[in-house]
Design a protein around this motif. Structure first.
Motif, short mmCIF file in Angstrom:
data_model
loop_
_atom_site.label_atom_id
_atom_site.label_comp_id
_atom_site.label_asym_id
_atom_site.label_seq_id
_atom_site.Cartn_x
_atom_site.Cartn_y
_atom_site.Cartn_z
N GLN A 190 34.78 -6.23 98.94
CA GLN A 190 34.34 -6.69 97.63
C GLN A 190 34.13 -5.50 96.68
OE1 GLN A 190 30.64 -8.82 97.73
NE2 GLN A 190 30.74 -9.40 95.58
N GLU A 191 33.54 -4.42 97.18
CA GLU A 191 33.35 -3.22 96.35
C GLU A 191 34.69 -2.62 95.93
OE1 GLU A 191 30.86 -0.56 98.55
OE2 GLU A 191 29.11 -1.86 98.40
N ILE A 192 35.64 -2.61 96.84
CA ILE A 192 36.97 -2.09 96.51
C ILE A 192 37.63 -2.96 95.45
CG2 ILE A 192 39.31 -1.78 97.44
CD1 ILE A 192 37.95 -0.87 100.07
N ASP A 193 37.52 -4.27 95.60
CA ASP A 193 38.12 -5.19 94.62
C ASP A 193 37.49 -5.00 93.24
OD1 ASP A 193 39.76 -6.21 96.59
OD2 ASP A 193 38.49 -7.97 96.99
N GLU A 194 36.17 -4.81 93.18
CA GLU A 194 35.49 -4.59 91.90
C GLU A 194 35.96 -3.29 91.26
OE1 GLU A 194 31.33 -4.74 92.72
OE2 GLU A 194 31.34 -6.91 93.09
N ALA A 195 36.09 -2.24 92.05
CA ALA A 195 36.55 -0.95 91.53
C ALA A 195 37.98 -1.05 91.01
CB ALA A 195 36.44 0.13 92.60
N ALA A 234 39.41 -3.74 89.84
CA ALA A 234 39.38 -4.53 88.60
C ALA A 234 38.97 -3.64 87.43
CB ALA A 234 38.42 -5.70 88.75
N LYS A 235 37.99 -2.75 87.63
CA LYS A 235 37.58 -1.83 86.57
C LYS A 235 38.72 -0.90 86.18
CE LYS A 235 32.66 -1.70 87.64
NZ LYS A 235 31.55 -0.86 88.13
N VAL A 236 39.44 -0.39 87.17
CA VAL A 236 40.56 0.51 86.89
C VAL A 236 41.64 -0.24 86.12
CG1 VAL A 236 42.44 1.80 87.97
CG2 VAL A 236 40.12 2.04 88.84
N ARG A 237 41.92 -1.49 86.50
CA ARG A 237 42.92 -2.28 85.78
C ARG A 237 42.52 -2.49 84.33
NH1 ARG A 237 42.58 -6.20 89.58
NH2 ARG A 237 43.54 -5.39 91.42
N ARG A 238 41.22 -2.80 84.09
CA ARG A 238 40.75 -3.01 82.72
C ARG A 238 40.94 -1.76 81.88
NH1 ARG A 238 35.01 -4.33 83.13
NH2 ARG A 238 35.35 -4.53 85.32
#
Length: 94
Positions: A13-18, A20-24
């Protein structure tokens, strides 16, 4: 066994959140790290260019035309730095 499964899910979950931030950020979103604009740095660089221009003036090993062109270019660069900072600092962030 249950604890290790929860840990793995938490890490995923932490990897997925990170990601998503990089994609944004890569898609033009707001950056994660915002550096404050620093007028002191801009003024020091602008003054440094002025000092270099004055130094070139007193060296006297160049022709008058070359010396004038170099000094004018450095002065223009200093003015451009200050003007660019002023415009960037007053620009509203989207």
């Amino acid at each position: 066994m249950d604890d290790s499964k929860r840990d793995l899910e938490k890490f995923q979950q932490e990897i997925d959140e990170a990601q998503a931030k990089v994609r944004r950020v890569s898609e033009g979103g707001s950056s994660l790290i915002k550096k404050p604009a620093n007028l002191d740095v801009v003024l020091v660089v602008a003054c440094g260019l002025g000092v270099i221009a004055a130094g070139v003036h007193f060296v006297g090993q160049m022709t008058d035309q070359h010396r004038f062109a170099l000094m004018t270019g450095m002065d223009g660069a200093g003015i451009g730095l200050v003007a660019g900072f002023a415009i960037g600092a007053n620009r509203k962030e989207s």
